[in-house]
Design an enzyme around this catalytic site. Structure first.
Site, PDB file in Angstrom:
ATOM      1  CD  GLU A 265      34.392  36.145  59.335  1.00  0.00           C
ATOM      2  OE1 GLU A 265      33.264  36.373  58.799  1.00  0.00           O
ATOM      3  OE2 GLU A 265      35.422  35.911  58.707  1.00  0.00           O
ATOM      4  CB  CYS A 299      31.910  37.255  55.323  1.00  0.00           C
ATOM      5  SG  CYS A 299      32.148  35.510  55.235  1.00  0.00           S
TER       6      CYS A 299
HETATM    7  C1  SIN Z   1      35.685  36.716  54.854  1.00  0.00           C
HETATM    8  O1  SIN Z   1      35.148  36.824  53.782  1.00  0.00           O
HETATM    9  O2  SIN Z   1      35.247  35.945  55.708  1.00  0.00           O
HETATM   10  C2  SIN Z   1      36.943  37.454  55.242  1.00  0.00           C
HETATM   11  C3  SIN Z   1      37.222  38.633  54.452  1.00  0.00           C
HETATM   12  C4  SIN Z   1      38.424  39.392  54.962  1.00  0.00           C
HETATM   13  O3  SIN Z   1      39.136  38.977  55.862  1.00  0.00           O
HETATM   14  O4  SIN Z   1      38.641  40.463  54.434  1.00  0.00           O
END
Ligand code: SIN
Length: 492
Positions: A265, A299
């Site tokens: 991810e 992210c």
């Molecule tokens: C992330 O920032 O990697 C995850 C964000 C989320 O699960 O909402």
């Protein structure tokens, strides 16, 4: 005020949740030669704990214990695994407030937001505790009269995870949940900035009765050593990583030696599009949630905000007014909406994007200043007249910087939105149904939020396309990465 371990413990109903040793195959261990590394409070810059620095050799030892424990765990009926996971989930929720306090202390996000993360994180354990009982195989009509074909789904073995500091709880549970439910053992390396949240979950897993060896939590300052052990140790059959595309690429190369299953991810560069038929107040609210959640350090945060020309001015004014009311401060102080950034490098990156945008003609309508004094604080910043030659249109800022780009029509904005190597999350606000379908289908992203700025939930498949990653986490699909299919061909 929080500047050491005793202070942190004094804020908790259960001070024993603060663990500073590694949790190796069910035992609490010091690092080799009692080595430790410091954990900082980003709101004050002080050290709050010294945590055991676990070595590569210790990690290898935990992995070999995990190999034996995994077989016993996998043989237990799914309902038994599920029940233990359910107890773990209950313990997380009973201790939500304390876990959130620990999280805010080391990560910085406001306490209410941290409580939200604990609920979100725990939901993956709850969801996958239920899914453990639904790992269905298949029967396939035989290809010859005497043949019977059965497909089994079996746990992949020992899974290892590397997770970031931005969600110190939820990024681990999103991986540990499906792994444990599938019957895998799980070895987690939390970010060096935020090991306390992970170790607190280890305390609760122990209390929940998770058998020894099934879970290890490896605090370590030696990220590349531990990464290599995970990739080179033949016992590890699955590597799951959340973090930057750059590091993901290195791990994928290293993992290719053992041909292990990998899920990644990785980075994003989310477009957030406001069309002229959108409900502008709702779009402002969605943009705030999406852009400023965790102070822009997710992210899936909006990185580029595209606004159609007819509503550009109105949107910019309303967004700027609403963001100007957000209080910047220590996440443990009441009323704080935006905490500190994780470290000085994070501040520098945001400043670089702001300076670059200014030098290329952007107009700062809010913020842009570093807050003087202790802690990593920056005021939320909005610029208008952003253009595609600016750094922010290519790179993820990972901070509280909202650049507003103006566009004229659908085709133009779809092209701009897709003009990136990333493909994690995207968002748009519109009312016209034809437009909604057309744009949702055209966006090259793993996730599309339509008239909403929050898309994260345990029940949906989270993950990206292009260089944003491989695999999906959450939902019933999330367990597949921890399972192998075995086909049995029987002649009768
Ligand atoms: C992330 O920032 O990697 C995850 C964000 C989320 O699960 O909402």
């Amino acid at each position: 005020m929080l500047d050491d371990l005793t202070n942190l413990q004094s804020l908790l109903k259960d001070p024993t949740l603060v663990a500073t040793k590694g949790y190796l195959a069910g035992e609490w261990c010091e690092g080799d030669n009692a080595q430790t590394f410091p954990v900082y409070n980003p709101a004050r810059g002080d050290i709050i704990a010294d945590v055991s620095d676990i070595s590569r050799a210790q990690t290898a030892e935990a992995i070999s214990i995990a190999e034996k424990a995994q077989k016993i765990w996998a043989d237990r009926p799914a309902k038994e695994r599920s029940n233990i996971m359910r107890i773990w989930y209950n313990l997380m929720m009973e201790n939500q407030e304390d876990l959130a306090t620990i999280l805010t202390a080391e990560q910085g996000k406001p306490l209410e937001e941290a409580k939200g993360e604990i609920g979100y994180g725990a939901s993956f354990i709850e969801f996958f505790a239920e899914e453990a009982k639904r790992i269905y195989g298949e029967t396939i009509p035989g290809h010859q009269a005497d043949k019977r074909i059965t497909v089994l789904k079996q746990p992949i073995g020992v899974a290892a995870s590397i997770t970031p500091w931005n969600f110190p709880n939820a990024m681990i549970t999103r991986k540990a949940g499906p792994a444990l439910a599938a019957g895998c053992a799980f070895v987690a390396r939390p970010a060096a900035e935020t090991p306390l949240s992970a170790l607190a979950m280890g305390v609760l897993a122990d209390r929940a009765g998770l058998p020894k060896g099934i879970l290890s939590i490896i605090p370590s300052s030696r990220s590349s050593d531990i990464g290599k052990e995970f990739c080179e140790n033949p016992i590890i059959r699955k590597l799951t990583f959340t973090g930057s595309t750059e590091v993901g690429r290195i791990l994928l190369k290293q993992a290719s030696e053992q041909i292990m299953k990998c899920s990644m991810e990785l980075g994003g560069n989310a477009p957030f599009i406001v069309f002229d038929d959108a409900d502008i107040d709702a779009a402002v609210e969605g943009a705030i949630l999406c852009k400023f959640r965790n102070n822009g350090q997710t992210c899936v945060c909006a990185n580029r905000i595209y606004v159609q020309s007819g509503v550009y001015k109105e949107f910019a004014e309303k967004l700027s007014l609403a963001v100007s009311k957000m209080k910047v401060g220590d996440g443990l102080t009441n009323g704080t909406a935006l905490g500190p950034l994780i470290n000085i490098e994070a501040i520098k990156k945001v400043q670089e994007h702001i300076a670059d945008a200014k030098s290329k003609g952007a107009n700062v309508i809010l913020g842009g200043e570093v807050v003087q004094g202790a802690g990593n604080f920056l005021t939320p910043t909005i610029v208008t007249e952003a253009t595609k030659d600016m750094l922010v249109s290519k790179e993820e800022t990972f901070g509280p910087f909202a650049p507003l780009f103006e566009f004229e029509n659908e085709d133009e904005v779809i092209e701009l939105a897709n003009d990136t190597i990333f493909g994690l999350a995207s968002y748009f606000y519109a009312k016209d149904l034809t437009r909604v379908y057309k744009v949702a289908e055209a966006l090259e992203y793993g996730i599309v939020g339509v008239n909403t700025g929050i898309i994260s939930t345990e029940v949906a498949p989270f993950g990206g396309v292009k260089q944003s990653g491989l695999g999906r986490e959450g939902s019933h699909h999330g367990i597949d990465d921890y399972l192998e299919m075995k086909y049995i061909c029987m002649s009768i």
